[in-house]
Write an enzyme that holds these catalytic residues in place. Sequence first.
Site, PDB file in Angstrom:
ATOM      1  N   LEU A 153      10.050   4.641  -4.812  1.00 49.25           N
ATOM      2  CA  LEU A 153       9.985   3.389  -5.777  1.00 49.25           C
ATOM      3  C   LEU A 153       9.824   3.545  -7.286  1.00 49.25           C
ATOM      4  O   LEU A 153      10.574   2.791  -8.123  1.00 49.25           O
ATOM      5  CB  LEU A 153       8.823   2.427  -5.264  1.00 49.25           C
ATOM      6  CG  LEU A 153       8.820   2.172  -3.725  1.00 49.25           C
ATOM      7  CD1 LEU A 153       7.731   1.244  -3.297  1.00 49.25           C
ATOM      8  CD2 LEU A 153      10.359   1.688  -3.239  1.00 49.25           C
ATOM      9  N   TYR A 159      -5.712   2.989   3.546  1.00 44.52           N
ATOM     10  CA  TYR A 159      -4.637   2.656   2.859  1.00 44.52           C
ATOM     11  C   TYR A 159      -4.870   1.056   2.594  1.00 44.52           C
ATOM     12  O   TYR A 159      -4.543   0.782   1.242  1.00 44.52           O
ATOM     13  CB  TYR A 159      -3.591   3.030   3.590  1.00 44.52           C
ATOM     14  CG  TYR A 159      -2.160   2.694   2.815  1.00 44.52           C
ATOM     15  CD1 TYR A 159      -1.804   3.492   1.957  1.00 44.52           C
ATOM     16  CD2 TYR A 159      -1.454   1.663   3.400  1.00 44.52           C
ATOM     17  CE1 TYR A 159      -0.479   3.001   1.275  1.00 44.52           C
ATOM     18  CE2 TYR A 159      -0.169   1.346   2.678  1.00 44.52           C
ATOM     19  CZ  TYR A 159       0.296   2.161   1.619  1.00 44.52           C
ATOM     20  OH  TYR A 159       1.484   1.930   1.020  1.00 44.52           O
TER      21      TYR A 159
END
Length: 255
Positions: free
Chosen positions: A18, A161
């Site tokens: 990304l 996460y």
Amino acid sequence: MQLSSAIAAVVTGGASGLGAATARLLAASGVKVALFDRNAEQGEAVAKEIGGLFVSVDVTNEESVKAGFAAARAAHGVERILVNCAGIAPAAKTTSRGEPHSLELFEKVIAVNLSGTFRCIAHAATGMSAQDPLNADGERGVIVSTASVAAFDGQVGQVAYAASKAGIAGMTLPIARDLSKSGIRVMTIAPGIFETPMLLGLPEDVQKSLGEQVPFPSRLGKAAEYAQLVKAICENEMLNGETIRLDGAIRMAPR
Ligand SMILES: NC(=O)c1ccc[n+]([C@@H]2O[C@H](COP(=O)([O-])OP(=O)(O)OC[C@H]3O[C@@H](n4cnc5c(N)ncnc54)[C@H](O)[C@@H]3O)[C@@H](O)[C@H]2O)c1
């Protein structure tokens, strides 16, 4: 903010996925881009391709980040855009096979994803605040960070996460409020499942099944689509203090 060669950007995690797609699109819009990453080989390659600067930076290390901003500013001037894409996603359950989740691993994920993001934001905000406004509204800069849909629907094995990404979503509004007097906007993107080196490493049938879970469009997101949203956020001055899901309406199942 109007993107042009008068604007400098820093993209963390810019060597891959990304971040690399964002670096490419910003550079194609004329912006001078500095990539911060620990992967020097890929970082140098992307920087060369887009005519940008690669700086070897570990976002968990204060000295390294400080030196990174100094190098980027020496080359391009003070950044008006910061995009935080550096991140890691190891999987582990709260307890497994009679052992508690490693606290060392938990803290490492927080150190990279959450504290690393905040460290870069604090440095960029300090630099941006000292600059002249770019327009009549008094805009001085834009900060875009990357959470994940796991911030809201984290799956089995994603506790560290999800906590790190929920932290990024949670700090978006207070940072936007902190920086509002300086004309710095703060946004977060929460991607669903995107085609990046991380996911392309999975077997093809797993990738296909992940894509099919997306209501529409039924496929993985493309890194260029993430980059497109970063660009839109930079250009649209009313976007501030919010986390945008970019996910084709997926809501992750428990596993
Ligand atoms: N790909 C997806 O489906 C997806 C979904 C949701 C969120 N995200 C998030 O988007 C971001 C980018 O993910 P990606 O898929 O492009 O992954 P990626 O692994 O391709 O890129 C991440 C980059 O971050 C760098 N990095 C890791 N730790 C670092 C550190 N300590 N200092 C500096 N750089 C470091 C890596 O070297 C790598 O180049 C991550 O924060 C990830 O959690 C990705």
